[in-house]
Design an enzyme around this catalytic site. Structure first.
Site, PDB file in Angstrom:
ATOM      1  N   CYS A 162       0.853  -1.192   0.000  1.00 13.21           N
ATOM      2  CA  CYS A 162       0.000   0.000   0.000  1.00 13.21           C
ATOM      3  C   CYS A 162       0.892   1.247   0.000  1.00 13.21           C
ATOM      4  CB  CYS A 162      -0.938  -0.071   1.213  1.00 13.21           C
ATOM      5  SG  CYS A 162      -2.083   1.295   1.435  1.00 13.21           S
TER       6      CYS A 162
ATOM      7  N   HIS B 144      -7.420  -3.608  -4.234  1.00 14.34           N
ATOM      8  CA  HIS B 144      -6.357  -3.054  -3.401  1.00 14.34           C
ATOM      9  C   HIS B 144      -6.292  -3.828  -2.083  1.00 14.34           C
ATOM     10  CE1 HIS B 144      -3.483   0.098  -2.420  1.00 14.34           C
ATOM     11  NE2 HIS B 144      -3.992   0.117  -1.206  1.00 14.34           N
TER      12      HIS B 144
ATOM     13  N   ASP C 234      -8.362  -2.820  -8.565  1.00 11.07           N
ATOM     14  CA  ASP C 234      -7.938  -1.771  -7.627  1.00 11.07           C
ATOM     15  C   ASP C 234      -8.315  -0.401  -8.184  1.00 11.07           C
ATOM     16  OD1 ASP C 234      -6.659  -0.029  -5.916  1.00 11.07           O
ATOM     17  OD2 ASP C 234      -4.781  -1.165  -5.847  1.00 11.07           O
TER      18      ASP C 234
END
Length: 295
Positions: free
Chosen positions: A174, A263, A231
């Site tokens: 991330c 994601h 995502d």
């Protein structure tokens, strides 16, 4: 300085007692706790927990320019000789239980894995209940230049405490996935990098003046990018632009997209978890490290 979480003893460490009294006090007020960040509560049932059997795990304090940087480290208990090092760069939520667990998983595979708490000067990410507040009030205040220096210090600490800096890699998730690209550019001595769903292009600010797409063509470190086709936070066109740019880089990097993953597909404590993609990505990461001489 080491705070031992499991009544275990680390190899001898270099300390700088006289220079960092204030930093130690700040460190002691910000030791890394077990558990998950408030912003991700409640945690999804079935989150993976990796035990510490056969490992040495602890929170350590790394001397940096403005204090003592807290970090979580895990390594095989019966290591012979210097260990290959993996810098683990945190999610947006900091070095909470999931990131610590990932360090233990890497240690089970023979690595000295260490995750520094890269927001420690700006605040405690565990204190924020809402992701929006966490990003706007804390994360946005963290300069990339500071992060690069802290990762350098973390690698230096690992090298002085049983790690082999000549066999070092970086992985991140991330927020940390973006940092992997930047650190691979910053430190060309790394053997390899693996980035998990890290942003490739974003607004350039005073604290984030350079984006991964800006450094792609000059990367000397081979990076494996793991991304989700679903995502929404990372547009597909930026992935394709990055993939095209990497073709002109000195190192051979790759990007793999999992069509059905979103994601955070490796975050097994969240609804975003995609077990097939996460399992495949983890295997590819270990293979990438081995192929490029980290282990």
């Amino acid at each position: 300085m080491t705070i031992d979480k499991d009544n275990q003893t680390l190899p001898t460490e270099r300390t700088q007692a006289s220079a960092h009294n204030d930093g130690r006090r700040a460190f002691l007020s910000f030791t890394l706790a077990s558990g998950f960040a408030m912003a991700v509560q409640p945690v999804m049932a079935g989150a993976i927990t990796t035990d510490g059997t056969g490992l040495l795990t602890s929170t350590v304090a790394i001397p940096v320019s403005s204090g003592m940087l807290p970090a979580y480290q895990a390594r095989p208990a019966e290591a012979k000789g210097l260990l290959p090092v993996v810098l683990v760069v945190q999610e947006v939520f900091g070095v909470h239980e999931h990131i610590q667990d990932l360090c233990r998983r890497l240690a089970k595979s023979g690595y000295l894995a260490i995750a520094p708490e890269l927001y420690f000067r700006q605040g405690d990410p565990r204190a924020y209940k809402a992701i929006g507040d966490l990003v706007s009030k804390l994360v946005s205040r963290v300069p990339d230049q500071q992060v690069m220096a802290d990762l350098d210090a973390t690698l230096a600490w690992a090298s002085a405490n049983g790690g082999d800096s000549e066999r070092a890699a970086v992985t991140g998730f991330c927020w940390g996935g973006r940092i992997v690209w930047l650190y691979a550019d910053h430190n060309p001595r790394l053997k390899a990098g693996v980035t998990w769903y890290g942003k490739l292009a974003a607004e350039r600010t005073e604290n984030t003046p350079i984006q991964p797409v800006d450094v792609a063509t000059r990367l000397k470190v081979p990076v494996l990018g793991l991304y989700g086709g679903e995502d929404a936070s990372i547009p597909h066109d930026t992935i394709e632009a990055m993939r095209a740019a990497l073709l002109n880089a000195p190192a051979r990097s790759e990007i793999r997209v999992y069509p059905d993953a979103g994601h955070g597909f490796n975050a097994d404590y969240r609804p975003s978890y995609n077990a097939p993609a996460a399992t495949d990505g983890w295997a590819r990461m270990l293979e990438w490290f081995t192929h490029h001489g980290v282990r």
